[in-house]
Design a protein around this motif. Structure first.
Motif, PDB file in Angstrom:
ATOM      1  N   THR A 178      47.477  39.413  42.911  1.00  0.00           N
ATOM      2  CA  THR A 178      47.592  38.864  44.316  1.00  0.00           C
ATOM      3  C   THR A 178      47.655  37.586  44.557  1.00  0.00           C
ATOM      4  N   GLY A 179      47.161  36.896  43.490  1.00  0.00           N
ATOM      5  CA  GLY A 179      47.228  35.059  43.564  1.00  0.00           C
ATOM      6  C   GLY A 179      45.964  34.729  44.221  1.00  0.00           C
ATOM      7  N   ALA A 180      45.147  35.726  44.696  1.00  0.00           N
ATOM      8  CA  ALA A 180      43.407  35.447  45.127  1.00  0.00           C
ATOM      9  C   ALA A 180      42.978  34.654  44.286  1.00  0.00           C
ATOM     10  N   ARG A 181      42.324  33.611  44.984  1.00  0.00           N
ATOM     11  CA  ARG A 181      41.701  32.752  43.948  1.00  0.00           C
ATOM     12  C   ARG A 181      40.245  32.227  44.702  1.00  0.00           C
ATOM     13  N   ILE A 182      39.375  32.062  44.036  1.00  0.00           N
ATOM     14  CA  ILE A 182      37.850  31.465  44.439  1.00  0.00           C
ATOM     15  C   ILE A 182      37.505  30.509  43.212  1.00  0.00           C
ATOM     16  N   ASP A 183      37.253  29.082  43.868  1.00  0.00           N
ATOM     17  CA  ASP A 183      36.750  28.162  43.074  1.00  0.00           C
ATOM     18  C   ASP A 183      35.320  27.778  43.306  1.00  0.00           C
ATOM     19  N   VAL A 184      34.696  27.586  42.549  1.00  0.00           N
ATOM     20  CA  VAL A 184      33.241  27.029  42.719  1.00  0.00           C
ATOM     21  C   VAL A 184      33.299  25.544  42.787  1.00  0.00           C
ATOM     22  N   LEU A 185      33.126  24.872  43.834  1.00  0.00           N
ATOM     23  CA  LEU A 185      33.212  23.409  43.976  1.00  0.00           C
ATOM     24  C   LEU A 185      32.132  22.724  43.844  1.00  0.00           C
ATOM     25  N   ALA A 186      30.771  23.252  44.419  1.00  0.00           N
ATOM     26  CA  ALA A 186      29.601  22.496  44.079  1.00  0.00           C
ATOM     27  C   ALA A 186      28.384  23.677  43.906  1.00  0.00           C
TER      28      ALA A 186
END
Length: 199
Positions: A178-186
């Motif tokens: 799906t291209g769904a993305r989750i990034d951990v920023l902090a």
């Protein structure tokens, strides 16, 4: 009597966690362990509805929401294409935003939550952002929740690869379908910040 649970020999082995697990069924929570194949292939030791003897038996934030313990205003959703940044507070503590939900279909979504080694999760093998797929159309025992693994190179004794799935700053998850993305920023003692991206 409309709903009931039974307690067999497991109560002598797992103690009060059996009551937590079985009673949760009466409120609609599914089994997160597999009925066939590798028993703990879906969630490892996260959530008492999975491996009852796992190192992090705190209910997932998704389940806490279903039970009404997490309010709607503690849930951040991204239901359409775009981006959203969310500050998460650990599910083991009261207050704050508990889960970030990225919808991917009529019955599917990815959820991100902050986990810490405290309370019920004092023995957690990893801490940070736990990412998992939810499919409300999947039956109990067939993976209605599946933790997104991080593929560690080494696994400490007493842990499984899925127990090490919590992501830390700089790590991300992308669903190739799906291209769904989750990034951990902090991240820090107070919680984690994630960015949800939907295409």
């Amino acid at each position: 009597m409309k709903w009931a649970v039974t307690f067999g020999q497991d109560m002598w082995r797992w103690g009060p966690k059996v009551a937590d697990h079985e009673t949760a069924h009466t409120f609609g929570l599914p089994d997160l362990y597999a009925f066939t194949g590798d028993t703990h292939q879906y969630v490892g030791g996260w959530d008492v509805m999975g491996n009852i003897a796992g190192p992090a038996p705190q209910y997932l934030g998704w389940h806490s929401w279903k039970l009404g313990w997490t309010r709607d205003d503690q849930v951040a959703c991204l239901a359409a294409p775009g981006q959203r940044t969310v500050r998460l507070t650990p599910v083991e503590r009261p207050g704050g935003t508990k889960i970030a939900v990225l919808r991917t279909g009529p019955t599917t979504a990815y959820v991100a939550e902050s986990r810490r080694a405290e309370g019920n999760d004092a023995a957690a093998c990893s801490t940070g952002v736990l990412v998992y797929k939810v499919d409300s159309a999947a039956a109990t025992g067939e993976g209605p929740v599946r933790i997104a693994p991080t593929h560690p190179t080494t696994v400490p004794t007493g842990c499984t690869a899925l127990d090490l799935a919590a992501r830390t700053v700089g790590q991300s998850f992308t669903d190739p379908g799906t291209g769904a993305r989750i990034d951990v920023l902090a991240g820090g003692p107070a919680g984690d910040t994630v960015r949800l991206t939907s295409r």
